[in-house]
Every structure is written in C-alpha cells, then in structure tokens.
Design a protein around this motif. Structure first.
Motif, PDB file in Angstrom:
ATOM      1  N   ALA A  32      42.557  60.985  47.794  1.00  0.00           N
ATOM      2  CA  ALA A  32      40.823  61.326  47.531  1.00  0.00           C
ATOM      3  C   ALA A  32      40.503  60.190  46.843  1.00  0.00           C
ATOM      4  CB  ALA A  32      40.678  62.427  46.630  1.00  0.00           C
ATOM      5  N   LEU A  33      41.417  60.021  45.413  1.00  0.00           N
ATOM      6  CA  LEU A  33      40.961  58.778  45.027  1.00  0.00           C
ATOM      7  C   LEU A  33      40.664  57.131  46.113  1.00  0.00           C
ATOM      8  CD1 LEU A  33      40.230  57.027  42.362  1.00  0.00           C
ATOM      9  CD2 LEU A  33      42.842  56.104  42.433  1.00  0.00           C
ATOM     10  N   GLN A  34      42.025  57.230  47.144  1.00  0.00           N
ATOM     11  CA  GLN A  34      41.583  56.197  47.751  1.00  0.00           C
ATOM     12  C   GLN A  34      40.706  55.842  48.237  1.00  0.00           C
ATOM     13  OE1 GLN A  34      45.098  56.730  50.177  1.00  0.00           O
ATOM     14  NE2 GLN A  34      45.054  54.182  50.740  1.00  0.00           N
ATOM     15  N   GLU A  35      39.988  57.244  49.152  1.00  0.00           N
ATOM     16  CA  GLU A  35      38.515  57.350  50.381  1.00  0.00           C
ATOM     17  C   GLU A  35      37.580  57.158  49.207  1.00  0.00           C
ATOM     18  OE1 GLU A  35      38.463  57.111  53.167  1.00  0.00           O
ATOM     19  OE2 GLU A  35      36.012  58.156  53.318  1.00  0.00           O
ATOM     20  N   LEU A  36      37.906  57.410  48.207  1.00  0.00           N
ATOM     21  CA  LEU A  36      36.856  56.841  47.342  1.00  0.00           C
ATOM     22  C   LEU A  36      37.118  55.244  46.942  1.00  0.00           C
ATOM     23  CD1 LEU A  36      36.451  59.426  44.435  1.00  0.00           C
ATOM     24  CD2 LEU A  36      34.244  58.906  45.554  1.00  0.00           C
ATOM     25  N   TYR A  37      37.668  55.048  46.985  1.00  0.00           N
ATOM     26  CA  TYR A  37      38.209  52.944  46.660  1.00  0.00           C
ATOM     27  C   TYR A  37      37.675  52.101  48.243  1.00  0.00           C
ATOM     28  CZ  TYR A  37      40.437  48.769  46.091  1.00  0.00           C
ATOM     29  OH  TYR A  37      40.475  47.069  46.722  1.00  0.00           O
ATOM     30  N   ARG A  38      37.512  53.574  49.507  1.00  0.00           N
ATOM     31  CA  ARG A  38      37.897  52.553  50.058  1.00  0.00           C
ATOM     32  C   ARG A  38      35.852  52.908  50.565  1.00  0.00           C
ATOM     33  NH1 ARG A  38      42.216  54.688  54.141  1.00  0.00           N
ATOM     34  NH2 ARG A  38      43.894  53.526  53.342  1.00  0.00           N
ATOM     35  N   ARG A  39      35.175  53.858  49.612  1.00  0.00           N
ATOM     36  CA  ARG A  39      33.716  53.561  50.219  1.00  0.00           C
ATOM     37  C   ARG A  39      33.227  52.335  48.887  1.00  0.00           C
ATOM     38  NH1 ARG A  39      32.410  60.004  50.979  1.00  0.00           N
ATOM     39  NH2 ARG A  39      33.381  60.323  52.393  1.00  0.00           N
ATOM     40  N   TYR A  40      33.932  52.596  47.644  1.00  0.00           N
ATOM     41  CA  TYR A  40      33.128  52.288  46.334  1.00  0.00           C
ATOM     42  C   TYR A  40      33.963  50.603  45.780  1.00  0.00           C
ATOM     43  CZ  TYR A  40      30.085  55.826  46.877  1.00  0.00           C
ATOM     44  OH  TYR A  40      29.547  56.698  47.887  1.00  0.00           O
ATOM     45  N   GLY A  41      35.132  50.207  46.798  1.00  0.00           N
ATOM     46  CA  GLY A  41      35.879  49.531  45.691  1.00  0.00           C
ATOM     47  C   GLY A  41      34.921  48.394  46.352  1.00  0.00           C
ATOM     48  N   ARG A  42      34.775  48.114  47.522  1.00  0.00           N
ATOM     49  CA  ARG A  42      34.081  46.528  48.033  1.00  0.00           C
ATOM     50  C   ARG A  42      32.983  46.049  46.286  1.00  0.00           C
ATOM     51  NH1 ARG A  42      32.124  45.881  53.525  1.00  0.00           N
ATOM     52  NH2 ARG A  42      32.353  43.112  52.651  1.00  0.00           N
ATOM     53  N   LEU A  43      31.920  47.273  46.192  1.00  0.00           N
ATOM     54  CA  LEU A  43      30.688  47.049  46.229  1.00  0.00           C
ATOM     55  C   LEU A  43      30.914  46.734  44.693  1.00  0.00           C
ATOM     56  CD1 LEU A  43      27.740  47.140  45.396  1.00  0.00           C
ATOM     57  CD2 LEU A  43      27.611  50.213  44.950  1.00  0.00           C
ATOM     58  N   VAL A  44      32.289  47.657  43.762  1.00  0.00           N
ATOM     59  CA  VAL A  44      33.081  47.125  42.361  1.00  0.00           C
ATOM     60  C   VAL A  44      33.721  46.077  42.227  1.00  0.00           C
ATOM     61  CG1 VAL A  44      34.254  47.765  40.702  1.00  0.00           C
ATOM     62  CG2 VAL A  44      33.194  49.922  41.655  1.00  0.00           C
ATOM     63  N   TYR A  45      34.055  45.168  42.496  1.00  0.00           N
ATOM     64  CA  TYR A  45      34.371  44.555  43.642  1.00  0.00           C
ATOM     65  C   TYR A  45      33.738  43.218  43.411  1.00  0.00           C
ATOM     66  CZ  TYR A  45      37.629  40.214  44.884  1.00  0.00           C
ATOM     67  OH  TYR A  45      37.919  38.766  45.211  1.00  0.00           O
ATOM     68  N   THR A  46      32.357  43.663  44.163  1.00  0.00           N
ATOM     69  CA  THR A  46      31.420  42.869  44.434  1.00  0.00           C
ATOM     70  C   THR A  46      30.357  42.518  42.832  1.00  0.00           C
ATOM     71  OG1 THR A  46      31.149  42.327  46.854  1.00  0.00           O
ATOM     72  CG2 THR A  46      29.376  41.574  45.252  1.00  0.00           C
ATOM     73  N   LEU A  47      30.619  43.444  42.571  1.00  0.00           N
ATOM     74  CA  LEU A  47      29.491  43.264  41.082  1.00  0.00           C
ATOM     75  C   LEU A  47      30.584  42.872  39.307  1.00  0.00           C
ATOM     76  CD1 LEU A  47      27.169  43.791  39.283  1.00  0.00           C
ATOM     77  CD2 LEU A  47      27.971  46.353  39.201  1.00  0.00           C
ATOM     78  N   ALA A  48      31.940  42.885  40.086  1.00  0.00           N
ATOM     79  CA  ALA A  48      32.512  41.973  38.989  1.00  0.00           C
ATOM     80  C   ALA A  48      32.765  40.827  39.324  1.00  0.00           C
ATOM     81  CB  ALA A  48      33.576  42.856  39.039  1.00  0.00           C
ATOM     82  N   LEU A  49      32.866  40.354  40.178  1.00  0.00           N
ATOM     83  CA  LEU A  49      33.399  38.859  40.838  1.00  0.00           C
ATOM     84  C   LEU A  49      31.733  38.281  40.454  1.00  0.00           C
ATOM     85  CD1 LEU A  49      35.101  37.233  41.944  1.00  0.00           C
ATOM     86  CD2 LEU A  49      34.048  37.529  44.220  1.00  0.00           C
ATOM     87  N   ARG A  50      30.909  38.772  40.248  1.00  0.00           N
ATOM     88  CA  ARG A  50      29.545  38.258  40.255  1.00  0.00           C
ATOM     89  C   ARG A  50      29.373  37.966  38.922  1.00  0.00           C
ATOM     90  NH1 ARG A  50      25.871  36.022  38.252  1.00  0.00           N
ATOM     91  NH2 ARG A  50      23.412  35.989  39.040  1.00  0.00           N
ATOM     92  N   ILE A  51      29.762  39.531  38.353  1.00  0.00           N
ATOM     93  CA  ILE A  51      29.800  39.025  37.000  1.00  0.00           C
ATOM     94  C   ILE A  51      30.280  37.491  36.316  1.00  0.00           C
ATOM     95  CG2 ILE A  51      29.267  40.147  34.538  1.00  0.00           C
ATOM     96  CD1 ILE A  51      28.260  42.618  35.723  1.00  0.00           C
ATOM     97  N   LEU A  52      32.174  38.530  36.651  1.00  0.00           N
ATOM     98  CA  LEU A  52      33.360  37.421  35.655  1.00  0.00           C
ATOM     99  C   LEU A  52      33.246  35.930  36.125  1.00  0.00           C
ATOM    100  CD1 LEU A  52      35.097  40.725  35.487  1.00  0.00           C
ATOM    101  CD2 LEU A  52      34.304  39.597  33.649  1.00  0.00           C
ATOM    102  N   GLY A  53      32.976  35.704  37.248  1.00  0.00           N
ATOM    103  CA  GLY A  53      33.241  34.920  38.346  1.00  0.00           C
ATOM    104  C   GLY A  53      34.889  34.174  38.570  1.00  0.00           C
ATOM    105  N   THR A  54      35.740  35.489  38.469  1.00  0.00           N
ATOM    106  CA  THR A  54      36.725  34.341  39.014  1.00  0.00           C
ATOM    107  C   THR A  54      37.660  35.855  39.485  1.00  0.00           C
ATOM    108  OG1 THR A  54      38.085  35.003  37.078  1.00  0.00           O
ATOM    109  CG2 THR A  54      37.400  33.212  36.865  1.00  0.00           C
TER     110      THR A  54
END
Lengths: 195, 297
Positions: A32-54
C-alpha cells in the motif's frame, strides 16, 4: 471503517482510493505504501528538488517523508488530502534543511548538475492522475501577476520571511504582504474546485 | 476589538496566517474570529491546502528507480526488526499468564495464624518460583523490546550520519573540482568585493583560460528576480569598453556557479573585473548597478 481497509492486498487495483491505501498501510501492508509512493513520489521529489536544489538531498528527503508516513502513521483524513499532507510535510522538512545548511555555512553547494540523475517520465497512469490537477494549478498561476507570483513563490519555496523578501526585492514590507495575500486569495478562488 | 466580519477581511487574515505574515493585532483578530465562528476553521484549512497546491505547478521530476527500491528495503528491514520484538513481547506475556499464581491458588491465611494445612509448603515454593520465572520472562521480553527500539534509534542516527558523510563527500568533490581548475595552466583567482546595494557581498572568481570557463564562489550574493541577472565584465584598459564575460543568477546566497566565458579576453589577465545587475533582456553593455568589483591591477 471503510470496508476497503480490510480488502486483501491481492484485490487492490490501481484505482484504489488513497484512504484505502492509507488504511492498508496502517495495518502493515508495504504494498500500500508502495502504491502511495507511485502516486505521490514524484510530487514529493519535485518539491524537494525545487527547494533543496540537489538530487542527492531531494532523494534523501523523499525517502524520509515516506518513511515518516510509514512509521508515524499520523496522517488524518480530516486535515486534507494525502497529496496536501505530503506536500506540507515535504516543504516544512526541506525548508528546515535549507536553514540548517545555511547555518553550517557550507562553502560550496549545488555544483553537480541537477540533470545527472534525472530519468524519463515512464509512469503514464500516475501522470494522468495528477495531470489534470497540475494543469489547473498551472493555469491558475498564470492568472496571477508576475509580481504576485514572484512573492508567493519566494515565500513558499525559499521560506524567506516577508521582511527578507522585501529586502531582496527592494520593495516596502507592506507591498510584499499585500502581494502575497492577494496572490493566495486569488488562487483560493481559482482552485476552489480542487480544495 | 473591531470584529472582522466582512468576508474580504477574514479572508485576508487567513491568507496572512497561512503565509505567516500576520501582525500581532491581526493574529489576535483572527483568534477572536475563530473563537466566534469555529466553522471558519475549515476555511483556514482550505487556505493551507491552496498554498500546498503550488508544487503542482512545477514540471514534475522523476526520481531514479533505485529510490523506490531503497525505500522498500528500508521498510522491510524495519518490519523485520519490529516483528521479533512483538513476538518476544507477545510470547513473554502469553507464556507468563498460565505461570502466574492465580488468586484461587494463593495460600489462604489461617485466621488463627500458621499455614494452611491443606497447602503443602513445597507447593507454595513452586508457586513463588513460577511467579519469579514469569516476572523474569516479562522482564526479558521488555528488555529485549527496549534494546531493539534503541537499536532502531541508533540505526536512524547512523543513517543520518551517513547522509551527512555523503553531503560532505559531495562538498569534497566540488572543492576538488575547483582545486583541479586552479591547477590548470593560466588559471587565475580574483577576489571580488561588494559595493553599492551589495556592500556585504563578496566572492572569488576563478578563470581557466584553456577550458574557457569561469567559476564564481559567492558570499552573500542573493538570487535575483527572473527579470534580472548578474553580468561579469572585464576591463582591458582605460580606452576600451568593458568586455561582456557572461551572466549568472545564483539559486541561493552562497552558491558556486560555473559558466563558459564568451570571449578569450575575459581570462587573459584583465585590469579589473566588474559584476553588475542588469535587466535580463538588455543588450551586452553595462547599464545596471555595479555590485562587485576586483582590485584594479
């Protein structure tokens, strides 16, 4: 309790609700977590990358966020959607990291190109699920004036105080406050169907 | 206190709250408003949710597939770690119950003193022994559980330390790149000092002629709005116009930026280097404010 919570994992489909997935995750189903990751992993990653830069830091934070979701299991449906919850959590942790990084006065940063680890988008289903929302948000953002968007984005992605923003943009503090509030109120109206 | 009863007013307060820019007086007004009309808390949540939609406007990036694998491995490891804990604790508790002396087995005191003649002394000792064993099992189970938890916490600290090491390694690599550039033939380092509105700023510019590139290590050089850019200029002599040597806009105050120099004259020991803030779409002549400069040679 939602009856979907008791659904065996073998019965899941790609259109299982977020609530069903969260409840299944809360009884220890990793898939279930894996499916949530597949749904929202990119959003979380995109935001993290936008703020943290690396890439390295963005990956590390993405992992931390989903581990928190798994371990703490404090998500409350009454407080908003899963996407909103993850976004708020990610932003807060990312801004904390940026502040801590500044405090350590790192000499060099963000050197390696952010392109190095990017991979092609290969999750069309996920993109379709989030695509419509993204389109609406993008469209709403274009309806803000450039100055309104600028203030809102600096406040959101960089976590600067209003006075720091005023200093950076060389405009009065009151102007920064008004622009940011006006921008958010406009977005609230424009995105009312999503919220 | 004036009651902020108009919709526009309370929406303004909520937007300000979510953006963390309320004055003390406004914060008090909002508190009062929410006390009077608790149903408006939902509206406040909607404002929070609205702000949280901003990242949806970003072009989505895809993390490397190994990230998902790493996450799942870590969760499986956590599960493997927790299951023995629960089993141990459960077994200890489960096994302990039948061993615990039950009330009906407790020796009844003879009201006239002395032991119960129907309850032999060796049975009393056996009961006490079982109670001690049960207590011991419970203690060991709990001890095992707390040790495991402590181990998990240590593992988390280790993970954090590993992240820090990774970060430091990255810094080391970056420093190594700068040092490698410095060892290239003809590489020069120019200290730059802030002036004007960036009087607190400083930086070091490295030029590498054989690679035709520049590296700028900034200190307190803020990122600019999208319509502005920092531009580097080389002064060859007093009679020629400043030579355009590229532009940049750092993502944060203390950023290292590298770019290709547009002209060889930029790296052939100019008399002075200048950095200005110019409109991003202006032609390559310095029109903006001078913010950093090297010492004239």
């Amino acid at each position: 309790m939602d009856s979907e919570a008791c659904t065996p994992k073998s019965h899941w489909t790609l259109d299982a609700t977020d609530r069903a997935l969260i409840e299944a995750m809360q009884v220890g189903q990793v898939e279930a977590l894996q499916e949530l990751y597949r749904r929202y992993g990119r959003l979380v990653y995109t935001l993290a990358l936008r703020i943290l830069g690396t890439v390295t830091e963005a990956e590390d934070l993405t992992q931390e966020i989903f581990l928190k979701l798994w371990q703490q299991q404090t998500y409350d449906f009454e407080r908003g959607s899963v996407g909103t919850f993850l976004t708020i959590l990610t932003r807060s942790r990312a801004i904390d990291r940026v502040r801590s990084r500044k405090a350590r006065q790192r000499l060099l940063q963000r050197w390696i190109s952010m392109d190095s680890d990017r991979t092609e988008n290969n999750l069309p289903l996920e993109r379709a699920a989030l695509g419509e929302r993204a389109q609406q948000v993008q469209s709403a953002l274009t309806q803000l004036s450039e100055k309104e968007r600028e203030v809102l984005e600096i406040a959101y992605y960089e976590g600067l105080s209003q006075s720091e923003i005023a200093h950076r943009l060389d405009v009065p503090l009151g102007t920064v406050k008004t622009r940011a509030r006006t921008a958010l109120k406009k977005l609230r109206t424009l995105l009312q169907d999503l919220i | 206190m004036a009651h902020p009863d108009s919709s526009d007013k309370w929406q303004d307060l909520m937007a300000g709250y979510v953006l963390e820019n309320l004055s003390d007086q406004e914060a008090a007004e909002l508190r009062q408003l929410l006390e009077d009309q608790p149903e408006l808390r939902h509206e406040l949540q909607r404002y929070e949710a609205t702000l949280a939609q901003l990242p949806q406007g970003l072009p989505l990036e895809t993390p490397a597939p190994r990230l998902e694998q790493a996450l799942l491995s870590q969760i499986h490891a956590l599960q493997a770690d927790q299951q023995p804990d629960l089993q141990s604790a459960g077994q200890a508790a489960g096994q302990a119950d039948p061993l615990l002396p039950r009330p009906q087995h407790r020796p009844q005191r003879n009201p006239r003193g002395g032991g119960d003649p129907g309850f032999p002394r060796h049975r009393l000792a056996w009961g006490v022994g079982r109670a001690i064993a049960a207590g011991l099992l419970l203690f060991l189970g709990w001890d095992n559980y707390t040790l495991r938890r402590s181990l998990t916490a240590n593992q988390q600290q280790l993970n954090n330390a590993n992240s820090l090491i990774q970060e430091l390694r990255q810094n080391q690599q970056q420093t190594a790149v700068v040092l490698a550039s410095l060892s290239r033939p003809g590489a020069m380092v120019y200290p730059l000092l802030g002036t004007g509105s960036l009087a607190d700023a400083s930086g070091s510019l490295v030029t590498v002629p054989d690679a035709g590139e520049a590296i700028f290590i900034a200190r307190n050089v803020p990122a600019l709005p999208e319509d502005q850019v920092y531009r580097l200029w080389a002064i060859q002599d007093a009679t020629t116009a400043p030579l355009y040597c590229g532009e940049f806009n750092p993502e944060a105050d203390d950023t290292t930026t590298r770019w290709v120099l547009p002209a060889s004259g930029c790296s052939t020991q100019p008399q002075q280097l200048l950095i200005t803030i110019d409109p991003v779409d202006s032609p390559p002549v310095p029109v903006g404010e001078l913010v950093l400069q090297s010492q004239p040679s």
